[in-house]
Design an enzyme around this catalytic site. Sequence first.
Site, PDB file in Angstrom:
ATOM      1  N   LYS A   1       0.810  -1.228   0.000  1.00  0.00           N
ATOM      2  CA  LYS A   1       0.000   0.000   0.000  1.00  0.00           C
ATOM      3  C   LYS A   1       0.839   1.272   0.000  1.00  0.00           C
ATOM      4  O   LYS A   1       0.407   2.296  -0.512  1.00  0.00           O
ATOM      5  CB  LYS A   1      -0.934   0.005   1.212  1.00  0.00           C
ATOM      6  CG  LYS A   1      -2.008  -1.042   1.065  1.00  0.00           C
ATOM      7  CD  LYS A   1      -2.944  -1.060   2.208  1.00  0.00           C
ATOM      8  CE  LYS A   1      -3.873  -2.247   2.036  1.00  0.00           C
ATOM      9  NZ  LYS A   1      -4.889  -2.342   3.033  1.00  0.00           N
TER      10      LYS A   1
ATOM     11  N   ASP B   1      -9.731   2.153   2.915  1.00  0.00           N
ATOM     12  CA  ASP B   1      -9.619   1.394   4.173  1.00  0.00           C
ATOM     13  C   ASP B   1     -10.088   2.232   5.362  1.00  0.00           C
ATOM     14  O   ASP B   1     -10.761   1.726   6.265  1.00  0.00           O
ATOM     15  CB  ASP B   1      -8.161   0.995   4.453  1.00  0.00           C
ATOM     16  CG  ASP B   1      -7.714  -0.179   3.606  1.00  0.00           C
ATOM     17  OD1 ASP B   1      -8.570  -0.968   3.176  1.00  0.00           O
ATOM     18  OD2 ASP B   1      -6.493  -0.296   3.369  1.00  0.00           O
TER      19      ASP B   1
HETATM   20  P1  NDP Z   1       2.269  -3.744   5.971  1.00  0.00           P
HETATM   21  O1  NDP Z   1       3.189  -4.793   5.446  1.00  0.00           O
HETATM   22  O2  NDP Z   1       2.301  -2.388   5.370  1.00  0.00           O
HETATM   23  O3  NDP Z   1       2.497  -3.578   7.574  1.00  0.00           O
HETATM   24  C1  NDP Z   1       2.547  -4.688   8.423  1.00  0.00           C
HETATM   25  C2  NDP Z   1       2.896  -4.253   9.839  1.00  0.00           C
HETATM   26  O4  NDP Z   1       2.886  -5.448  10.630  1.00  0.00           O
HETATM   27  C3  NDP Z   1       4.259  -3.616   9.992  1.00  0.00           C
HETATM   28  O5  NDP Z   1       4.198  -2.615  10.968  1.00  0.00           O
HETATM   29  C4  NDP Z   1       5.158  -4.770  10.472  1.00  0.00           C
HETATM   30  O6  NDP Z   1       6.228  -4.359  11.328  1.00  0.00           O
HETATM   31  C5  NDP Z   1       4.156  -5.579  11.294  1.00  0.00           C
HETATM   32  N1  NDP Z   1       4.524  -6.999  11.297  1.00  0.00           N
HETATM   33  C6  NDP Z   1       4.768  -7.789  10.231  1.00  0.00           C
HETATM   34  N2  NDP Z   1       5.113  -9.025  10.638  1.00  0.00           N
HETATM   35  C7  NDP Z   1       5.103  -8.998  11.990  1.00  0.00           C
HETATM   36  C8  NDP Z   1       5.407  -9.966  12.994  1.00  0.00           C
HETATM   37  N3  NDP Z   1       5.793 -11.209  12.677  1.00  0.00           N
HETATM   38  N4  NDP Z   1       5.270  -9.602  14.287  1.00  0.00           N
HETATM   39  C9  NDP Z   1       4.863  -8.349  14.641  1.00  0.00           C
HETATM   40  N5  NDP Z   1       4.598  -7.367  13.722  1.00  0.00           N
HETATM   41  C10 NDP Z   1       4.715  -7.704  12.424  1.00  0.00           C
HETATM   42  O7  NDP Z   1       0.804  -4.391   5.857  1.00  0.00           O
HETATM   43  P2  NDP Z   1      -0.593  -3.648   5.728  1.00  0.00           P
HETATM   44  O8  NDP Z   1      -0.668  -2.569   6.723  1.00  0.00           O
HETATM   45  O9  NDP Z   1      -0.878  -3.332   4.302  1.00  0.00           O
HETATM   46  O10 NDP Z   1      -1.643  -4.823   6.083  1.00  0.00           O
HETATM   47  C11 NDP Z   1      -1.639  -5.391   7.360  1.00  0.00           C
HETATM   48  C12 NDP Z   1      -2.792  -6.380   7.505  1.00  0.00           C
HETATM   49  O11 NDP Z   1      -4.043  -5.736   7.359  1.00  0.00           O
HETATM   50  C13 NDP Z   1      -2.813  -7.525   6.497  1.00  0.00           C
HETATM   51  O12 NDP Z   1      -3.057  -8.699   7.218  1.00  0.00           O
HETATM   52  C14 NDP Z   1      -3.979  -7.198   5.589  1.00  0.00           C
HETATM   53  O13 NDP Z   1      -4.550  -8.360   5.008  1.00  0.00           O
HETATM   54  C15 NDP Z   1      -4.920  -6.556   6.590  1.00  0.00           C
HETATM   55  N6  NDP Z   1      -5.932  -5.682   5.997  1.00  0.00           N
HETATM   56  C16 NDP Z   1      -7.266  -5.970   6.139  1.00  0.00           C
HETATM   57  C17 NDP Z   1      -8.219  -5.121   5.618  1.00  0.00           C
HETATM   58  C18 NDP Z   1      -9.656  -5.411   5.778  1.00  0.00           C
HETATM   59  O14 NDP Z   1     -10.447  -4.826   5.046  1.00  0.00           O
HETATM   60  N7  NDP Z   1     -10.055  -6.246   6.698  1.00  0.00           N
HETATM   61  C19 NDP Z   1      -7.862  -3.910   4.888  1.00  0.00           C
HETATM   62  C20 NDP Z   1      -6.463  -3.666   4.867  1.00  0.00           C
HETATM   63  C21 NDP Z   1      -5.539  -4.547   5.369  1.00  0.00           C
HETATM   64  P3  NDP Z   1       7.580  -3.638  10.759  1.00  0.00           P
HETATM   65  O15 NDP Z   1       7.211  -2.185  10.568  1.00  0.00           O
HETATM   66  O16 NDP Z   1       8.555  -3.839  11.847  1.00  0.00           O
HETATM   67  O17 NDP Z   1       7.923  -4.319   9.478  1.00  0.00           O
END
Ligand code: NDP
Length: 263
Positions: free
Chosen positions: A66, A102
């Site tokens: 995104k 979103d």
């Molecule tokens: P991003 O990849 O942009 O961000 C993910 C975040 O999660 C980062 O801050 C990352 O930390 C953290 N993270 C990743 N892996 C781990 C881990 N193992 N332990 C702890 N923290 C972790 O993803 P998005 O923001 O685009 O999406 C996140 C989620 O939201 C997805 O599962 C997506 O499917 C869901 N979603 C659902 C929607 C809905 O309509 N229901 C709409 C939009 C999204 P770091 O910064 O350290 O890398």
Amino acid sequence: MKKYAVIGNPIEHSISPKLHNSAFNALNINSEYSKYLLELSADANMLRKTFFELNLSGANITVPFKEIAFSASDEIDDFAQKIGSVNTLLLRDDKIHAFNTDAPGFLMAISDFKDIENALIIGAGGTARALSVALRESGANVDILNRSSLRADAFKNHDFYTHETFKPKKYDIVVNTTPAGLTFDGLPCDEEILRKIFISAKYAFDVVYGRPTRFLELANEYEIKCKDGLLMLLYQAVLAFDIFTDHQHDKDEITKAMFKALN
Ligand code: NDP
């Protein structure tokens, strides 16, 4: 026939094609919506190239693209500009126009959650940015808790904590925006931290949908109203569809068709 797709990695779990195709069918629109797995190493140029090669009229962008979709776009709507990440792309006059549905989708999904003054968002990615703007615009104070400080710059005006620096306090709502339960099993942060927050929270919201998550299982042990990301998915899709079809259709009809696909 116009083509649309959801682009992300992982993508297999996505039910966006089901939702959009159901609405296209119900409204007799000659378009199709599919899913596309983009390699994790893709940058903004690659995303842009993929969008044009697939001959798309529009797309939804999901984890983890995104923020790069924001950079890949030619024109960004004012609200999305404020957020810094986008989930909806529209081809207009050979340019990619970008939006974020979103944030409003999330607010529609939690419309029954009242009196939110203090919110904690776990995660600091594109979805966290959208939800933070949404919650702040509805008057809440928002803190961020993330595993790393890599993305702290995107949250300059927030209290930003890592798991190590976090000090629990009272939050009305705790929102998981990490893919915990989707791309990996387990909790988005230490169980001990979550227990300390849940004890005084009113609401827990998990953006992950369609499967039980440890985050909501744990929240359910407390007197907390819990919700997963299904309704948010539905509403962000309705708003994206409205953009794809140039606001020509009744939103209730779109919602009805998509809701049917959920069942
Ligand atoms: P991003 O990849 O942009 O961000 C993910 C975040 O999660 C980062 O801050 C990352 O930390 C953290 N993270 C990743 N892996 C781990 C881990 N193992 N332990 C702890 N923290 C972790 O993803 P998005 O923001 O685009 O999406 C996140 C989620 O939201 C997805 O599962 C997506 O499917 C869901 N979603 C659902 C929607 C809905 O309509 N229901 C709409 C939009 C999204 P770091 O910064 O350290 O890398």
